[in-house]
Design a protein around this motif. Sequence first.
Motif, PDB file in Angstrom:
ATOM      1  N   GLY A 212       0.831  -1.204   0.000  1.00 55.16           N
ATOM      2  CA  GLY A 212       0.000   0.000   0.000  1.00 55.16           C
ATOM      3  C   GLY A 212       0.857   1.242   0.000  1.00 55.16           C
ATOM      4  N   ASP A 213       0.681   2.084   1.019  1.00 59.07           N
ATOM      5  CA  ASP A 213       1.443   3.330   1.128  1.00 59.07           C
ATOM      6  C   ASP A 213       2.548   3.213   2.171  1.00 59.07           C
ATOM      7  OD1 ASP A 213      -0.205   3.088   3.306  1.00 59.07           O
ATOM      8  OD2 ASP A 213      -0.854   5.185   3.327  1.00 59.07           O
ATOM      9  N   ARG A 214       2.999   1.988   2.456  1.00 63.47           N
ATOM     10  CA  ARG A 214       3.997   1.773   3.500  1.00 63.47           C
ATOM     11  C   ARG A 214       5.168   0.945   2.974  1.00 63.47           C
ATOM     12  NH1 ARG A 214      -0.136  -1.484   6.737  1.00 63.47           N
ATOM     13  NH2 ARG A 214      -0.798  -1.733   4.579  1.00 63.47           N
ATOM     14  N   PHE A 215       6.348   1.210   3.536  1.00 60.87           N
ATOM     15  CA  PHE A 215       7.505   0.349   3.333  1.00 60.87           C
ATOM     16  C   PHE A 215       7.539  -0.657   4.469  1.00 60.87           C
ATOM     17  CE2 PHE A 215       9.301   2.987   0.047  1.00 60.87           C
ATOM     18  CZ  PHE A 215      10.080   2.092  -0.655  1.00 60.87           C
ATOM     19  N   VAL A 216       7.711  -1.904   4.141  1.00 61.73           N
ATOM     20  CA  VAL A 216       7.671  -2.982   5.127  1.00 61.73           C
ATOM     21  C   VAL A 216       9.042  -3.646   5.178  1.00 61.73           C
ATOM     22  CG1 VAL A 216       6.567  -5.134   5.818  1.00 61.73           C
ATOM     23  CG2 VAL A 216       5.217  -3.343   4.692  1.00 61.73           C
ATOM     24  N   LEU A 217       9.642  -3.678   6.381  1.00 61.91           N
ATOM     25  CA  LEU A 217      10.916  -4.347   6.601  1.00 61.91           C
ATOM     26  C   LEU A 217      10.657  -5.524   7.529  1.00 61.91           C
ATOM     27  CD1 LEU A 217      11.485  -1.050   6.475  1.00 61.91           C
ATOM     28  CD2 LEU A 217      13.827  -1.795   6.878  1.00 61.91           C
ATOM     29  N   GLN A 218      11.072  -6.689   7.150  1.00 61.39           N
ATOM     30  CA  GLN A 218      10.898  -7.853   7.998  1.00 61.39           C
ATOM     31  C   GLN A 218      11.728  -7.688   9.271  1.00 61.39           C
ATOM     32  OE1 GLN A 218       8.173  -8.874   5.723  1.00 61.39           O
ATOM     33  NE2 GLN A 218       8.636 -10.255   7.415  1.00 61.39           N
ATOM     34  N   SER A 219      11.175  -8.120  10.385  1.00 63.74           N
ATOM     35  CA  SER A 219      11.861  -7.956  11.671  1.00 63.74           C
ATOM     36  C   SER A 219      13.211  -8.661  11.690  1.00 63.74           C
ATOM     37  CB  SER A 219      10.974  -8.484  12.802  1.00 63.74           C
ATOM     38  OG  SER A 219       9.817  -7.694  12.940  1.00 63.74           O
ATOM     39  N   GLU A 220      13.341  -9.793  10.955  1.00 64.99           N
ATOM     40  CA  GLU A 220      14.608 -10.526  10.960  1.00 64.99           C
ATOM     41  C   GLU A 220      15.742  -9.701  10.371  1.00 64.99           C
ATOM     42  OE1 GLU A 220      11.724 -11.657  10.208  1.00 64.99           O
ATOM     43  OE2 GLU A 220      11.428 -13.319  11.610  1.00 64.99           O
ATOM     44  N   VAL A 221      15.413  -8.702   9.519  1.00 64.28           N
ATOM     45  CA  VAL A 221      16.452  -7.837   8.967  1.00 64.28           C
ATOM     46  C   VAL A 221      17.038  -6.939  10.043  1.00 64.28           C
ATOM     47  CG1 VAL A 221      16.915  -6.043   7.246  1.00 64.28           C
ATOM     48  CG2 VAL A 221      15.338  -7.900   6.711  1.00 64.28           C
ATOM     49  N   LEU A 222      16.219  -6.579  11.040  1.00 62.93           N
ATOM     50  CA  LEU A 222      16.621  -5.570  12.018  1.00 62.93           C
ATOM     51  C   LEU A 222      16.893  -6.142  13.403  1.00 62.93           C
ATOM     52  CD1 LEU A 222      13.927  -2.867  11.117  1.00 62.93           C
ATOM     53  CD2 LEU A 222      16.224  -3.100  10.181  1.00 62.93           C
ATOM     54  N   PHE A 223      16.156  -7.208  13.815  1.00 66.42           N
ATOM     55  CA  PHE A 223      16.217  -7.665  15.208  1.00 66.42           C
ATOM     56  C   PHE A 223      16.411  -9.184  15.254  1.00 66.42           C
ATOM     57  CE2 PHE A 223      13.299  -4.037  15.007  1.00 66.42           C
ATOM     58  CZ  PHE A 223      13.917  -3.149  15.888  1.00 66.42           C
ATOM     59  N   SER A 224      16.981  -9.603  16.353  1.00 65.11           N
ATOM     60  CA  SER A 224      17.034 -11.037  16.642  1.00 65.11           C
ATOM     61  C   SER A 224      15.682 -11.470  17.200  1.00 65.11           C
ATOM     62  CB  SER A 224      18.144 -11.331  17.654  1.00 65.11           C
ATOM     63  OG  SER A 224      19.406 -10.934  17.135  1.00 65.11           O
ATOM     64  N   ALA A 225      15.418 -12.761  17.231  1.00 65.11           N
ATOM     65  CA  ALA A 225      14.131 -13.280  17.686  1.00 65.11           C
ATOM     66  C   ALA A 225      13.877 -12.883  19.139  1.00 65.11           C
ATOM     67  CB  ALA A 225      14.095 -14.805  17.537  1.00 65.11           C
ATOM     68  N   GLY A 226      12.704 -12.318  19.394  1.00 66.92           N
ATOM     69  CA  GLY A 226      12.313 -11.947  20.746  1.00 66.92           C
ATOM     70  C   GLY A 226      13.085 -10.795  21.336  1.00 66.92           C
ATOM     71  N   GLN A 227      13.834 -10.026  20.538  1.00 67.50           N
ATOM     72  CA  GLN A 227      14.648  -8.925  21.026  1.00 67.50           C
ATOM     73  C   GLN A 227      14.217  -7.619  20.370  1.00 67.50           C
ATOM     74  OE1 GLN A 227      16.895  -9.335  23.503  1.00 67.50           O
ATOM     75  NE2 GLN A 227      16.233 -11.492  23.532  1.00 67.50           N
ATOM     76  N   ALA A 228      14.583  -6.502  21.020  1.00 63.38           N
ATOM     77  CA  ALA A 228      14.267  -5.186  20.486  1.00 63.38           C
ATOM     78  C   ALA A 228      15.519  -4.328  20.331  1.00 63.38           C
ATOM     79  CB  ALA A 228      13.254  -4.475  21.393  1.00 63.38           C
ATOM     80  N   VAL A 229      16.680  -4.979  20.236  1.00 64.04           N
ATOM     81  CA  VAL A 229      17.952  -4.278  20.021  1.00 64.04           C
ATOM     82  C   VAL A 229      18.335  -4.481  18.556  1.00 64.04           C
ATOM     83  CG1 VAL A 229      20.361  -4.091  20.671  1.00 64.04           C
ATOM     84  CG2 VAL A 229      18.639  -4.634  22.400  1.00 64.04           C
ATOM     85  N   LEU A 230      18.618  -3.385  17.850  1.00 66.38           N
ATOM     86  CA  LEU A 230      18.952  -3.467  16.434  1.00 66.38           C
ATOM     87  C   LEU A 230      20.234  -4.263  16.213  1.00 66.38           C
ATOM     88  CD1 LEU A 230      18.132   0.190  15.351  1.00 66.38           C
ATOM     89  CD2 LEU A 230      16.962  -1.875  14.564  1.00 66.38           C
ATOM     90  N   LYS A 231      20.203  -5.110  15.202  1.00 65.63           N
ATOM     91  CA  LYS A 231      21.405  -5.843  14.830  1.00 65.63           C
ATOM     92  C   LYS A 231      22.451  -4.886  14.250  1.00 65.63           C
ATOM     93  CE  LYS A 231      19.024 -10.122  13.463  1.00 65.63           C
ATOM     94  NZ  LYS A 231      18.755 -11.030  12.314  1.00 65.63           N
TER      95      LYS A 231
END
Length: 337
Positions: A212-231
């Motif tokens: 739609g009108d959004r860019f979508v980045l998969q969480s695996e690109v940015l974070f490890s499983a169950g974490q909120a710290v950027l890789k």
Amino acid sequence: MAGRLVRRDRALNVWPGYVDALTTLLLSVVFLLTIFVTGQFFLSQELSGRDTVLERLNRQISELTDLLALERSGKRALEESAASLRANLSGSEAERKRLQGLLASGQGAEGKAAELGRQLDAEKGTSARALSQVDLLTQQISAMRQQLAALEDALAASETRDRESQARIADLGSRLNVALAQRVQELARYRSDFFGRLRQILGNRPDIRIVGDRFVLQSEVLFSAGQAVLKPEAGPEIDRIASAILELNRQIPADIPWVLRVDGHTDARPINSPQFPSNWALSAARAIAVVQYLVGKGIPPQRLLAGAFGEFQPLESGTSEEAYARNRRIEMKLTER
């Protein structure tokens, strides 16, 4: 499998234009509804003020009408009393003439005539006082009529001001509609430029999509499983996005209230850890981590918004690992504040 990915990428590359157009139309309708509600609010304020004035004037008119009716009733009573006194006076004068005729026949009649004369004088005094009260009431009624005329003039002036206010509100709403439509068009143009710039920067990657009108980045690109710290490896990807946002910030006029909305999403599998008691907490922490990173790259904080949806806005409803992976994502959307 490769063929399905190619067809999916082609389908995704076809729809953004249609979705952009539909989004622009939806935003226009929302802004028009906002203007309509704003105009109704100002109109209700004006009408409320007018109703208050009208209510106060109607209450004063009612009080004056009641007082006028009371004074008219008193006037009628006094007129009836004066008529009665005049009749008594006429009778007394007739009686005095009769008695004067009897004076020649005896001295006893003289005393009675004198008494009747005194009574007649007293009745004349009472009649004079009654006539004086009638005159006073007449003056009061005249003053009340003048007050009623002044109130009618004030009411007419209030209605004239109300019509002028409605005309000003209509003109203000029209000008506001034009200004908002221009702002919507400008923001849509900058959003299109922003998406085009990101497409050039990020290229055709399967883990970074346009929905739609959004860019979508998969969480695996940015974070490890169950974490909120950027890789560490997520830095270059977000840096390219940050450079596009900084360039956009220099181009968009300062009076357009735009923000980059960063939304965190998780899959439907529950999480309950000491750090993240729910998927909402995890999605919020991830969105905030991306926003803080963008702030560190020089993007003004007032142009960023962090949102959290947890597992409640999935892209796919299945329970396969592929569906879970697509639902774990970070979405970026350029919108209005």
